[in-house]
Enzyme design. Structure first.
Site, PDB file in Angstrom:
ATOM      1  N   CYS A  77       0.813  -1.230   0.000  1.00  0.00           N
ATOM      2  CA  CYS A  77       0.000   0.000   0.000  1.00  0.00           C
ATOM      3  C   CYS A  77       0.841   1.273   0.000  1.00  0.00           C
ATOM      4  CB  CYS A  77      -0.998  -0.007   1.146  1.00  0.00           C
ATOM      5  SG  CYS A  77      -0.323  -0.303   2.783  1.00  0.00           S
ATOM      6  N   ASP A 279      -7.352   5.669  -1.415  1.00  0.00           N
ATOM      7  CA  ASP A 279      -7.073   4.441  -0.676  1.00  0.00           C
ATOM      8  C   ASP A 279      -6.615   3.340  -1.646  1.00  0.00           C
ATOM      9  OD1 ASP A 279      -7.065   2.212   0.930  1.00  0.00           O
ATOM     10  OD2 ASP A 279      -9.068   2.513   1.748  1.00  0.00           O
ATOM     11  N   HIS A 281      -6.203   0.194  -0.925  1.00  0.00           N
ATOM     12  CA  HIS A 281      -6.571  -1.126  -0.420  1.00  0.00           C
ATOM     13  C   HIS A 281      -7.753  -1.743  -1.166  1.00  0.00           C
ATOM     14  CE1 HIS A 281      -4.359   0.832   2.906  1.00  0.00           C
ATOM     15  NE2 HIS A 281      -3.851  -0.374   3.065  1.00  0.00           N
TER      16      HIS A 281
END
Length: 398
Positions: A77, A279, A281
């Site tokens: 990430c 994000d 993820h």
């Protein structure tokens, strides 16, 4: 296992402190140096956010290093956030901050070239393969989570092999940005008899930028400036909040890398005391170039409502990013820092004219002598020995 991955391919992890919908307010929203009035410019705001390149976990790419992982889910990430920050710098360099993206609309060729720098292949200069393997030189095993400072050091080293973008990457040390060092690194003499014997990247940059420049006058190499910081011990110290938010207002802003332990996010702006972020993820399938040489970019832009989190929930380990295409942009950034950051009693970082006397002399980063160029250089971790490991940044007083 594959069906499980597929089921959750587009799921984004949501925590209790993430605030989904924008409130009905007259407050300004700041996104990477641009302001939007939420009440009357919401569609323009969402368009600005979706135009940012969005890099997420991917699966089914070729194994890293030949025998390593074929997905970065669970560990990549921060690398993806580093890619997003760098991609924004490249967009500003080639297309400008005001460039916008529209779904299914034909884009400039430079946009496709930027996108191809980040594809998950070992021959792409900023791929997950290159970043993970360069991280070995920073003491990180392939598949190990990176912090903001490690990603900054990796980008600085990979940029040395990227002749097309020809960026100067400066990563501050000990919470201190040295103006003199940056000027030495970015001011390049035009191509002339005096440049014989210089590295190909230097001469290429000089010849590209010297068009229309008086002979003998230095030209400016576009600057990616990264400032890794520790803004507290276990949580961010509230004394830094205002200065941190000011950085997103600067026209040179590339946002910030940070998040929570082992959960990295790319912060691109703020509303009040809530940070807006992209994000990484979400696990998506590897995308390669098509037969016509272009990349289908539909999965590289986030079309969902942007996420937010309270700034006080931010982990104190962060890295700020700035892009200065021309010298005047850097000079303007220095003035803004002196006005908005250095006015605080407890400063977030320092900006000094000259290198501190106890520091070693500044040596601009240089590409090691190798037989190949570009991203193909890092085919194995054995080739990382010529790079020195960087020291971690210090913790600010709290």
């Amino acid at each position: 296992m594959e069906s499980v991955l597929s089921k959750y391919e587009n799921q984004i992890t949501i925590f209790a402190d993430y605030l989904e919908e924008f409130p009905d307010t007259d407050e300004l929203v700041w996104i990477l140096g641009k302001q939007h009035l939420l009440k009357t410019e919401k569609s323009k705001l969402l368009s600005d956010i979706s135009a940012r390149l969005w890099f997420t976990y991917r699966r089914k790419f070729s194994p890293i290093g030949g025998t390593g992982p074929s997905s970065d889910a669970g560990w990549g990430c921060m690398l993806r956030c580093g890619q997003m920050m760098l991609a924004q710098a490249l967009i500003c360099r080639h297309l400008g901050r005001d460039w916008n993206w529209e779904k299914q609309k034909e884009q400039p060729k430079e946009y496709q070239q930027i996108l191809q720098c980040f594809l998950d292949r070992k021959d792409c200069c900023y791929s997950i393969h290159q970043m993970a393997q360069m991280g070995v030189g920073e003491g990180k095993s392939i598949g190990e989570w990176f912090g903001p400072n490690t990603v900054a050091q990796v980008l600085k080293k990979l940029a040395l092999f990227d002749e097309w973008n020809s960026l100067a990457v400066y990563v501050s040390m000990d919470n201190t940005v040295v103006i003199e060092d940056i000027k030495k690194m970015c001011c390049v003499l035009p191509l002339s008899a005096d440049t014989v014997g210089e590295s190909p990247a230097d001469t290429l940059n000089a010849s590209n930028q010297s068009k229309g420049t008086p002979a003998g006058r230095p030209t400016w190499k576009p600057l990616l400036l990264i400032v890794p910081l520790r803004l507290g011990i276990n949580q961010i110290n509230p004394v830094y909040v205002d200065a941190f938010k000011e950085c997103f207002k600067m026209p040179q802003s590339l946002g910030a890398l940070g998040g929570k332990p082992n959960n990295a996010y790319y912060f691109i702006g703020f509303l009040g005391n809530e940070l807006i972020f992209l994000d990484p993820h979400t696990t998506q399938t590897f995308v390669d170039t098509e037969e016509n040489g272009t990349v289908d970019d539909q999965t590289f832009h986030c079309l969902q409502s942007p996420q937010r989190m309270n700034i006080l929930n931010l982990d104190p380990s962060v890295a700020l990013g700035f892009f200065c295409k021309e010298e005047k942009d850097f000079d303007s950034w220095c003035s803004l820092v002196q006005k908005e950051i250095l006015k605080e009693n407890l400063r977030m970082f320092e900006l000094v004219q000259k290198r501190p006397s106890h520091w070693p002399p500044f040596v601009p980063p240089a590409k090691p002598e190798v037989t190949t160029t570009g991203a193909e250089f890092i085919d194995s971790t054995e080739q990382l020995e010529e790079f020195d490991l960087e020291e971690d940044f210090e913790i600010l007083s709290v």
